[in-house]
Every structure is written in C-alpha cells, then in structure tokens.
Write a protein that holds these residues in place. Structure first.
Motif, PDB file in Angstrom:
ATOM      1  N   PRO A  79       0.800  -1.222   0.000  1.00  0.00           N
ATOM      2  CA  PRO A  79       0.000   0.000   0.000  1.00  0.00           C
ATOM      3  C   PRO A  79       0.835   1.275   0.000  1.00  0.00           C
ATOM      4  O   PRO A  79       0.386   2.303  -0.507  1.00  0.00           O
ATOM      5  CB  PRO A  79      -0.827  -0.138   1.290  1.00  0.00           C
ATOM      6  N   ALA A  80       2.057   1.217   0.553  1.00  0.00           N
ATOM      7  CA  ALA A  80       2.913   2.399   0.577  1.00  0.00           C
ATOM      8  C   ALA A  80       3.277   2.866  -0.827  1.00  0.00           C
ATOM      9  O   ALA A  80       3.621   4.030  -1.045  1.00  0.00           O
ATOM     10  CB  ALA A  80       4.178   2.106   1.377  1.00  0.00           C
ATOM     11  N   ASP A  81       3.205   1.964  -1.780  1.00  0.00           N
ATOM     12  CA  ASP A  81       3.527   2.286  -3.175  1.00  0.00           C
ATOM     13  C   ASP A  81       2.306   2.806  -3.919  1.00  0.00           C
ATOM     14  O   ASP A  81       2.431   3.337  -5.019  1.00  0.00           O
ATOM     15  CB  ASP A  81       4.054   1.015  -3.860  1.00  0.00           C
ATOM     16  N   LEU A  82       1.134   2.689  -3.330  1.00  0.00           N
ATOM     17  CA  LEU A  82      -0.118   3.011  -4.008  1.00  0.00           C
ATOM     18  C   LEU A  82      -0.733   4.259  -3.374  1.00  0.00           C
ATOM     19  O   LEU A  82      -1.703   4.183  -2.622  1.00  0.00           O
ATOM     20  CB  LEU A  82      -1.073   1.822  -3.927  1.00  0.00           C
ATOM     21  N   THR A  83      -0.152   5.394  -3.673  1.00  0.00           N
ATOM     22  CA  THR A  83      -0.633   6.659  -3.129  1.00  0.00           C
ATOM     23  C   THR A  83      -1.080   7.568  -4.257  1.00  0.00           C
ATOM     24  O   THR A  83      -0.664   7.421  -5.410  1.00  0.00           O
ATOM     25  CB  THR A  83       0.465   7.379  -2.323  1.00  0.00           C
ATOM     26  N   LEU A  84      -1.922   8.532  -3.924  1.00  0.00           N
ATOM     27  CA  LEU A  84      -2.366   9.479  -4.927  1.00  0.00           C
ATOM     28  C   LEU A  84      -1.200  10.314  -5.437  1.00  0.00           C
ATOM     29  O   LEU A  84      -1.111  10.617  -6.633  1.00  0.00           O
ATOM     30  CB  LEU A  84      -3.458  10.375  -4.339  1.00  0.00           C
ATOM     31  N   GLU A  85      -0.293  10.675  -4.530  1.00  0.00           N
ATOM     32  CA  GLU A  85       0.874  11.465  -4.942  1.00  0.00           C
ATOM     33  C   GLU A  85       1.710  10.712  -5.969  1.00  0.00           C
ATOM     34  O   GLU A  85       2.166  11.284  -6.966  1.00  0.00           O
ATOM     35  CB  GLU A  85       1.726  11.816  -3.721  1.00  0.00           C
ATOM     36  N   ARG A  86       1.890   9.408  -5.740  1.00  0.00           N
ATOM     37  CA  ARG A  86       2.670   8.617  -6.682  1.00  0.00           C
ATOM     38  C   ARG A  86       1.904   8.471  -8.007  1.00  0.00           C
ATOM     39  O   ARG A  86       2.518   8.474  -9.085  1.00  0.00           O
ATOM     40  CB  ARG A  86       2.954   7.241  -6.079  1.00  0.00           C
ATOM     41  N   SER A  87       0.589   8.380  -7.937  1.00  0.00           N
ATOM     42  CA  SER A  87      -0.214   8.279  -9.150  1.00  0.00           C
ATOM     43  C   SER A  87      -0.130   9.560  -9.978  1.00  0.00           C
ATOM     44  O   SER A  87      -0.116   9.516 -11.213  1.00  0.00           O
ATOM     45  CB  SER A  87      -1.666   7.973  -8.794  1.00  0.00           C
ATOM     46  N   VAL A  88      -0.093  10.710  -9.306  1.00  0.00           N
ATOM     47  CA  VAL A  88       0.101  11.986 -10.006  1.00  0.00           C
ATOM     48  C   VAL A  88       1.484  12.020 -10.654  1.00  0.00           C
ATOM     49  O   VAL A  88       1.638  12.440 -11.813  1.00  0.00           O
ATOM     50  CB  VAL A  88      -0.085  13.171  -9.037  1.00  0.00           C
TER      51      VAL A  88
ATOM     52  N   ASN B  46      -7.516   0.068  -4.147  1.00  0.00           N
ATOM     53  CA  ASN B  46      -8.818   0.654  -3.878  1.00  0.00           C
ATOM     54  C   ASN B  46      -8.852   1.319  -2.515  1.00  0.00           C
ATOM     55  O   ASN B  46      -9.415   2.411  -2.350  1.00  0.00           O
ATOM     56  CB  ASN B  46      -9.902  -0.422  -3.976  1.00  0.00           C
ATOM     57  N   ARG B  47      -8.244   0.683  -1.543  1.00  0.00           N
ATOM     58  CA  ARG B  47      -8.225   1.254  -0.190  1.00  0.00           C
ATOM     59  C   ARG B  47      -7.246   2.419  -0.082  1.00  0.00           C
ATOM     60  O   ARG B  47      -7.569   3.461   0.495  1.00  0.00           O
ATOM     61  CB  ARG B  47      -7.876   0.172   0.832  1.00  0.00           C
ATOM     62  N   SER B  48      -6.052   2.260  -0.637  1.00  0.00           N
ATOM     63  CA  SER B  48      -4.986   3.243  -0.430  1.00  0.00           C
ATOM     64  C   SER B  48      -5.233   4.553  -1.166  1.00  0.00           C
ATOM     65  O   SER B  48      -4.896   5.628  -0.668  1.00  0.00           O
ATOM     66  CB  SER B  48      -3.644   2.657  -0.875  1.00  0.00           C
ATOM     67  N   LEU B  49      -5.807   4.475  -2.353  1.00  0.00           N
ATOM     68  CA  LEU B  49      -5.900   5.658  -3.199  1.00  0.00           C
ATOM     69  C   LEU B  49      -7.071   6.562  -2.859  1.00  0.00           C
ATOM     70  O   LEU B  49      -7.240   7.622  -3.467  1.00  0.00           O
ATOM     71  CB  LEU B  49      -5.976   5.225  -4.665  1.00  0.00           C
ATOM     72  N   MET B  50      -7.876   6.179  -1.891  1.00  0.00           N
ATOM     73  CA  MET B  50      -9.014   7.019  -1.508  1.00  0.00           C
ATOM     74  C   MET B  50      -8.664   7.982  -0.379  1.00  0.00           C
ATOM     75  O   MET B  50      -9.551   8.587   0.232  1.00  0.00           O
ATOM     76  CB  MET B  50     -10.197   6.138  -1.101  1.00  0.00           C
ATOM     77  N   ALA B  51      -7.389   8.160  -0.126  1.00  0.00           N
ATOM     78  CA  ALA B  51      -6.941   9.005   0.990  1.00  0.00           C
ATOM     79  C   ALA B  51      -6.857  10.477   0.566  1.00  0.00           C
ATOM     80  O   ALA B  51      -5.776  11.072   0.512  1.00  0.00           O
ATOM     81  CB  ALA B  51      -5.599   8.508   1.513  1.00  0.00           C
ATOM     82  N   PHE B  52      -7.999  11.073   0.247  1.00  0.00           N
ATOM     83  CA  PHE B  52      -8.080  12.499  -0.054  1.00  0.00           C
ATOM     84  C   PHE B  52      -9.402  13.003   0.499  1.00  0.00           C
ATOM     85  O   PHE B  52     -10.320  12.221   0.759  1.00  0.00           O
ATOM     86  CB  PHE B  52      -7.973  12.763  -1.560  1.00  0.00           C
ATOM     87  N   ASP B  53      -9.491  14.301   0.687  1.00  0.00           N
ATOM     88  CA  ASP B  53     -10.723  14.854   1.258  1.00  0.00           C
ATOM     89  C   ASP B  53     -11.228  16.006   0.400  1.00  0.00           C
ATOM     90  O   ASP B  53     -10.650  16.342  -0.644  1.00  0.00           O
ATOM     91  CB  ASP B  53     -10.514  15.273   2.713  1.00  0.00           C
ATOM     92  N   ASP B  54     -12.307  16.614   0.862  1.00  0.00           N
ATOM     93  CA  ASP B  54     -12.920  17.687   0.085  1.00  0.00           C
ATOM     94  C   ASP B  54     -11.971  18.863  -0.109  1.00  0.00           C
ATOM     95  O   ASP B  54     -11.923  19.461  -1.196  1.00  0.00           O
ATOM     96  CB  ASP B  54     -14.191  18.170   0.781  1.00  0.00           C
ATOM     97  N   MET B  55     -11.214  19.210   0.931  1.00  0.00           N
ATOM     98  CA  MET B  55     -10.315  20.352   0.808  1.00  0.00           C
ATOM     99  C   MET B  55      -9.222  20.084  -0.217  1.00  0.00           C
ATOM    100  O   MET B  55      -8.810  20.994  -0.949  1.00  0.00           O
ATOM    101  CB  MET B  55      -9.702  20.703   2.164  1.00  0.00           C
ATOM    102  N   ASP B  56      -8.749  18.839  -0.295  1.00  0.00           N
ATOM    103  CA  ASP B  56      -7.777  18.498  -1.335  1.00  0.00           C
ATOM    104  C   ASP B  56      -8.370  18.792  -2.716  1.00  0.00           C
ATOM    105  O   ASP B  56      -7.723  19.418  -3.570  1.00  0.00           O
ATOM    106  CB  ASP B  56      -7.399  17.017  -1.256  1.00  0.00           C
ATOM    107  N   GLN B  57      -9.587  18.346  -2.935  1.00  0.00           N
ATOM    108  CA  GLN B  57     -10.211  18.519  -4.247  1.00  0.00           C
ATOM    109  C   GLN B  57     -10.466  19.995  -4.561  1.00  0.00           C
ATOM    110  O   GLN B  57     -10.287  20.438  -5.700  1.00  0.00           O
ATOM    111  CB  GLN B  57     -11.511  17.732  -4.309  1.00  0.00           C
ATOM    112  N   ILE B  58     -10.874  20.733  -3.563  1.00  0.00           N
ATOM    113  CA  ILE B  58     -11.082  22.174  -3.762  1.00  0.00           C
ATOM    114  C   ILE B  58      -9.765  22.849  -4.114  1.00  0.00           C
ATOM    115  O   ILE B  58      -9.703  23.708  -5.007  1.00  0.00           O
ATOM    116  CB  ILE B  58     -11.710  22.798  -2.498  1.00  0.00           C
ATOM    117  N   THR B  59      -8.697  22.454  -3.440  1.00  0.00           N
ATOM    118  CA  THR B  59      -7.374  23.021  -3.719  1.00  0.00           C
ATOM    119  C   THR B  59      -6.951  22.735  -5.151  1.00  0.00           C
ATOM    120  O   THR B  59      -6.447  23.614  -5.864  1.00  0.00           O
ATOM    121  CB  THR B  59      -6.340  22.454  -2.734  1.00  0.00           C
TER     122      THR B  59
END
Length: 282
Positions: free
Chosen positions: A70-79, A200-213
């Motif tokens: 899971p440490a390899d499966l982050t949104l930052e790494r996907s970006v 599926n579990r790891s990549l959902m670690a974002f919130d509304d403020m992230d998306q607004i930003t």
C-alpha cells in the motif's frame, strides 16, 4: 500495448492511438481505483481528432507496482506517474479525461501541474460533500432483483465464471436501466484482470479540501460531465465545479455512470468540445 518504466521501477502498460499532426493529445484516466484501463470505447469517440493515450494505473491490469505494498499506491505517486507518462509520450501539454476515481486523479494532476494541462474532462466523478447517503439506497434499489444471488456470491470464494457474474451484478446498478446494464457490463466484467483491493483502499486518501485546492489551482477549462441516471448524485459534483475557473457543465441524458456506453453520440459531441476548446487556448 507498450510499457513505460517509472523512475521507481514500476512498469505501466500503455496504449496509444495516433491522431492528426498538431492536434492535442488526450490521456484517458480510468477509475476504480484498483481496476484496469476499460476506456478504449471512450477513446474511439475521439478517433481521427487527436492522439489518444490510455494506461493501466500502477499495480492494476498489466501494470506493475514498485513495492507491491500500500505504501507504493498513493495518490501522490499516481500523479507522479501521470507526469512521467506525459514526458514519455513526448507532449508539452495534454488534455485529460478522467472517469470516476480517474476524474479525481486527473484533477489532482491538473492542480499539481497546471501549466501542462490545456483541458480536462471530469467524467462522472463524485465531487465533494456527502454523496454516499444518496448513492447507497439508490444502488440497493437497482440491485434488488439480484439481492439473493449477490449475497450468495459475496459469501464464498468465487470461480472465474462466478467472479464475472458477481461483477456484472455489481456494475449493473451503474446503468440507467440495470436490466440492460447486466448485459452492458459483460465486456468489463469478463476481464481476466483481478481487482486490486489494496489500491482501492490506499488511493481514496483524499478529502474535500484536497479537491477544492486542486480545482482552484487548475488553470485549464474543466468540463464537468455527469450522466443524468448515474446513481451517484450530481449535487456534490456541482459543488466542486463551483471552485473551478469558468467551469463547463454537461449532462448526458439517459445515461448512468458510463455514459459513453449508453449515449455515445452525446459523449462524442462533448469530447469534441473539450478538444476544440483546448486547441484554441493560448
């Protein structure tokens, strides 16, 4: 299919359909997370208009991850993967069309690399705020004809044939007509690829403020596209759109969560608009 090696050793499976010289390049970003690239039919609607790239996200489909943890499966790494793919594809600027979770990933990339994205299609994402309270009962209503069979399949280890059936039932609710959706879901459901549940579990670690930003930081035109019969409500998507610069809002009538399947001609027109808008932007 080609493979592009990432800087950390992961290898991403990519697919490219060339288009006219000088036309914008489009990268399609699939959803899930944890699924594979299922967007070839969407890309076909852009045929002859631009170069279209798609890919399996790391650890999914034919792509590998670097660590398989899971440490390899982050949104930052996907970006970061998207940025490395853009460079490998040889484009200074790209148009992104992201579906479902892929809409969120595309928006995150546009926020992190605003100078590289000249157009963005946010296709049937979930937006910000509470979307689950409306989604869950509507999904259950649509799946009522299969409730007993779904419970039986959930309760045991499934054969390959049962896995396909389970996916078809699960995904039938995503269509305007679930009965028709059971058949329409077959091409995706019969994929030999496993669903990467860790992703599926790891990549959902974002919130509304992230998306607004991200929406605030993005400089490109963003077209928010939503099927009128998607069980995921449109309200939270419109709430997110309010934070984008001059957002465009497009409804696909008579379509659920995969509008290019049920209403391809409406989607063709919307995609053409996204590409033309990107082409004419300074």
């Amino acid at each position: 299919m080609d493979f592009v090696e990432m800087s950390d050793g992961a290898r991403l499976a990519t697919r490219t359909v060339p288009g006219p010289a000088g036309a914008p390049a489009v990268i399609l970003v699939h959803g899930g997370p944890g699924l594979w690239d299922y967007l070839a039919p969407l890309g076909e609607l852009l045929s002859g208009r631009c170069t279209v790239h798609s890919y399996d996200q790391r650890g999914c489909g034919d792509s590998t991850a670097a660590l398989e943890t899971p440490a390899d499966l982050t949104l930052e790494r996907s970006v970061a993967d998207l940025e490395e793919l853009r460079i490998a594809f040889g484009h200074e600027h790209v148009v992104l069309v992201g579906h479902s979770f892929g809409a969120t990933l595309a928006l995150a990339y546009a926020g992190a690399h605003p100078d590289r994205v000249i157009g963005l299609g946010y296709l049937d994402g979930v937006g910000i705020g509470d979307w689950r309270s409306a989604y869950r009962p509507e999904r259950a209503r649509r799946l009522e004809p299969w409730a007993q069979r779904l419970a039986a399949l959930d309760a045991r280890e499934r054969t390959r044939e049962e896995e396909t059936e389970w996916r078809r039932i699960q995904w039938a609710a995503d269509y305007a007509d679930p009965a028709a959706g059971y058949d329409l879901a077959l091409p995706m459901a019969s994929s030999p690829h496993a669903i990467n549940l860790a992703a599926n579990r790891s990549l959902m670690a974002f919130d509304d403020m992230d998306q607004i930003t991200w929406a605030t930081a993005a400089r490109c035109p963003i077209t928010f596209i939503h099927g009128t019969a998607d069980p995921r409500p449109v309200g939270p998507v419109m709430a997110l759109a309010a934070h984008a610069r001059a957002p465009r809002k497009r409804a696909v009538t008579g379509a659920g969560h995969l509008p290019w399947v049920e209403q391809p001609e409406q989607m063709r027109e919307i995609l053409a608009e996204i590409v033309v808008s990107a082409r004419t932007r300074d």
